[in-house]
Design a protein around this motif. Structure first.
Motif, PDB file in Angstrom:
ATOM      1  N   PRO A 123      32.507  42.745  43.626  1.00 44.96           N
ATOM      2  CA  PRO A 123      31.607  42.625  44.782  1.00 44.96           C
ATOM      3  C   PRO A 123      31.599  41.234  45.433  1.00 44.96           C
ATOM      4  O   PRO A 123      31.837  40.225  44.771  1.00 44.96           O
ATOM      5  CB  PRO A 123      30.237  42.936  44.176  1.00 44.96           C
ATOM      6  CG  PRO A 123      30.534  43.825  43.033  1.00 44.96           C
ATOM      7  CD  PRO A 123      31.823  43.307  42.461  1.00 44.96           C
ATOM      8  N   THR A 130      33.816  46.282  44.396  1.00 45.26           N
ATOM      9  CA  THR A 130      32.926  46.961  43.455  1.00 45.26           C
ATOM     10  C   THR A 130      33.266  46.533  42.039  1.00 45.26           C
ATOM     11  O   THR A 130      34.422  46.206  41.743  1.00 45.26           O
ATOM     12  CB  THR A 130      33.025  48.502  43.584  1.00 45.26           C
ATOM     13  OG1 THR A 130      32.126  49.091  42.621  1.00 45.26           O
ATOM     14  CG2 THR A 130      34.429  49.028  43.352  1.00 45.26           C
ATOM     15  N   HIS A 148      27.391  48.679  39.581  1.00 47.07           N
ATOM     16  CA  HIS A 148      27.264  49.567  40.736  1.00 47.07           C
ATOM     17  C   HIS A 148      26.997  51.016  40.317  1.00 47.07           C
ATOM     18  O   HIS A 148      27.594  51.520  39.366  1.00 47.07           O
ATOM     19  CB  HIS A 148      28.554  49.515  41.560  1.00 47.07           C
ATOM     20  CG  HIS A 148      28.548  48.402  42.564  1.00 47.07           C
ATOM     21  ND1 HIS A 148      29.616  48.138  43.380  1.00 47.07           N
ATOM     22  CD2 HIS A 148      27.581  47.498  42.906  1.00 47.07           C
ATOM     23  CE1 HIS A 148      29.324  47.115  44.172  1.00 47.07           C
ATOM     24  NE2 HIS A 148      28.101  46.711  43.901  1.00 47.07           N
ATOM     25  N   THR A 167      25.943  49.947  45.360  1.00 46.33           N
ATOM     26  CA  THR A 167      27.036  50.839  44.971  1.00 46.33           C
ATOM     27  C   THR A 167      28.321  50.445  45.703  1.00 46.33           C
ATOM     28  O   THR A 167      28.349  49.451  46.438  1.00 46.33           O
ATOM     29  CB  THR A 167      26.646  52.314  45.247  1.00 46.33           C
ATOM     30  OG1 THR A 167      27.608  53.167  44.627  1.00 46.33           O
ATOM     31  CG2 THR A 167      26.585  52.619  46.736  1.00 46.33           C
ATOM     32  N   SER A 168      29.367  51.224  45.502  1.00 45.43           N
ATOM     33  CA  SER A 168      30.635  50.943  46.187  1.00 45.43           C
ATOM     34  C   SER A 168      30.595  51.500  47.609  1.00 45.43           C
ATOM     35  O   SER A 168      29.793  52.384  47.926  1.00 45.43           O
ATOM     36  CB  SER A 168      31.783  51.601  45.429  1.00 45.43           C
ATOM     37  OG  SER A 168      31.577  52.998  45.424  1.00 45.43           O
ATOM     38  N   CYS A 228      25.855  42.881  45.374  1.00 45.87           N
ATOM     39  CA  CYS A 228      24.806  43.228  44.407  1.00 45.87           C
ATOM     40  C   CYS A 228      23.717  42.160  44.414  1.00 45.87           C
ATOM     41  O   CYS A 228      23.861  41.116  45.054  1.00 45.87           O
ATOM     42  CB  CYS A 228      25.387  43.399  43.001  1.00 45.87           C
ATOM     43  SG  CYS A 228      25.735  41.862  42.154  1.00 45.87           S
TER      44      CYS A 228
END
Ligand code: F3S
Length: 486
Positions: A168, A206, A382, A408-409, A437
């Motif tokens: 991320p 991610t 995630h 999340t992705s 995140c």
């Protein structure tokens, strides 16, 4: 030259102030002391794999140690070599390395870094890898020093030779304006992603690429960074990686190979302690268990007493252990592949119990306030589609009393929008955020001071990196307490 010795392992991401070179890690024996210009003796590192970029920040501020002497091989600390710090491992002598991958066309500094890594770790061969996953993508964590390094490497022609995914970044690459980030900040972040793209890295952004884009096979050798993902591919999939620094995973991806040592070797994958779980665990409380193992033992555990655990819960377990300590591999009796095959228990010399008391200790340690949160942050690591669906069901017909961000992705965010989940979430006052995140994004500059989460990893770093007061609870507890029926 002055020598300084650390008895305890160091977390490079949040345990040292790069501006001064002073150790700031809680309960560390060197807390308050400077390592600048000294020969630093230390056992190994713990915590985030992005910590390797701290060496570039220290270089910029002139606070690097003169030399590091490790008690055992440690890829994250060995990344200091790239910033010009000589690193040795006690008792390891240099030898001739056999390369089982092609070395032509590889940038010099990548090749000499891998060579140095092989030398200090005692490896005799560099073996091919099937894939890599790279951390060190967030501008917030790697700063201008990291950005400059990546742009230089991309300009030198660094190109990955194996499928490589990216961790991320510091903001949602599409919705950053709505989330309150400045243009200048977003541009710096975009330059980092662009440098990675030029090197051929898939900008998945991610920490759970194993759900879709990058899923190694059992027994494959890979080079992965991101401590939670390292634990997942080693333990749940049964592939083999050391707990790589972001820099080492990138160097391995460019070479297409890694030195053969550590967790690539069967004999180093055996459990050292047995953890008997007696507490009933729900949802993400597996991350609380991992956190407790990481803080207290930091060895490869064989976990017993656990039944009907999901892959999402195993993901949480590894994330907790990687945040508080060094748990790149765990085995769960009757569940994880190497444990299923029949594991050699001859090295286990300690059995410990994890009861309700220990579970509550983790909750208490990571809950620093009794006040209402400004933000509930869920999704460390995630969220999977299944986890998002569960939260959507819980929020139907309810309204939140504080902000709720779900991380999340990008792929899952698109899916959620197509299935109508996003609408349900937004009606409740929640927001689905992709690419980033709560830990790698500067949420404190968006005005948040108290954050609640279900993740022990997130709670740990929200305190040390984002300056938050934290509340640790299960999703059900948090939804019940901070939302109401409408
Ligand atoms: Fe992933 Fe961020 Fe947690 S990178 S494991 S969600 S700290």
């Amino acid at each position: 030259m002055e020598k300084i010795t650390a008895e305890k392992p160091i977390s490079w991401l949040d345990g040292v102030d790069p501006k001064t070179g002073i150790i700031i890690q809680e309960r560390h024996d060197l807390r308050g002391k400077s390592i600048k210009g000294k020969i630093l003796e230390m056992p190994y590192s713990i915590g985030s794999t992005v910590g390797s970029y701290t060496f570039f920040k220290m270089k910029k501020h002139g606070t690097l140690p003169a030399k590091i002497v490790l008690g055992k091989p440690d890829p994250i600390t060995q990344a200091a070599i790239l910033a010009g710090v000589p690193v040795e491992v006690k008792g390891v002598k240099s030898q001739r390395i056999k390369y089982s991958v092609l070395t032509e066309g590889i940038p010099d500094r990548i090749l000499s870094f891998i060579e140095a890594e092989a030398q200090v770790s005692g490896a005799e061969e560099v073996i091919p890898i099937a894939s890599a996953h790279v951390s060190g993508a967030s501008y917030e964590l790697i700063g201008d020093a990291g950005l400059e390094f990546l742009e230089e490497l991309a300009s030198e022609g660094g190109k990955v030779r194996v499928p490589t995914t990216l961790n991320p970044v510091s903001l949602d690459l599409e919705d950053w304006r709505q989330l309150g980030f400045s243009q200048e900040y977003a541009e710096k972040q975009a330059r980092i992603v662009s440098a990675y793209k030029r090197m051929g890295v898939n900008p998945t952004c991610t920490c759970t690429p194993y759900y879709a884009e990058n899923c190694p096979l059992y027994g494959q050798h890979v080079s992965w960074a991101e401590s939670s993902a390292v634990a997942y591919v080693n333990s749940v999939i049964g592939a083999r990686t050391n707990r790589e620094s972001g820099l080492k995973a990138l160097a391995s991806a460019i070479l297409g190979g890694t030195p053969l040592y550590g967790l690539h070797l069967e004999e180093n994958r055996k459990p050292r302690i047995k953890v008997q779980v007696e507490a009933p665990l729900r949802g993400h409380q597996y991350s609380w268990l991992g956190y407790w193992i990481g803080v207290n033992y930091g060895e490869i555990p064989l976990i017993t007493g656990v039944k009907n655990v999901s892959r999402d819960q195993l993901k949480a377990l590894g994330a907790g252990g990687g945040a508080s300590g060094k748990m790149p591999l765990y085995h769960v009796e009757g569940i994880t592949p190497e444990a299923l095959k029949g594991i050699d228990k001859s090295r286990i010399n300690l059995t410990v119990r994890f009861t309700l008391e220990e579970l509550n200790d983790v909750r208490n340690k990571l809950t620093t306030t009794g006040q209402k949160p400004d933000l509930i942050a869920i999704g460390c690591p995630h969220l999977s589609l299944k986890e998002i669906e569960v939260i959507v069901q819980k929020l139907k017909g309810r309204k939140l009393e504080c902000d709720l961000w779900l991380f999340t992705s990008r792929r899952n965010k698109i899916h959620a929008s197509r299935t109508g989940w996003t609408t349900t979430l937004e009606e409740a006052g929640a927001r689905l955020v992709a690419d980033t995140c709560m830990v790698v994004s500067p949420i404190e500059r968006l005005g948040y001071k108290i954050t609640a989460t279900n993740s022990a990893k997130a709670a740990h770093y929200l305190r040390t990196l984002r300056g938050q007061d934290t509340i640790l609870g299960t999703i059900s507890e948090l939804m019940e307490k901070y939302s109401r029926e409408v």
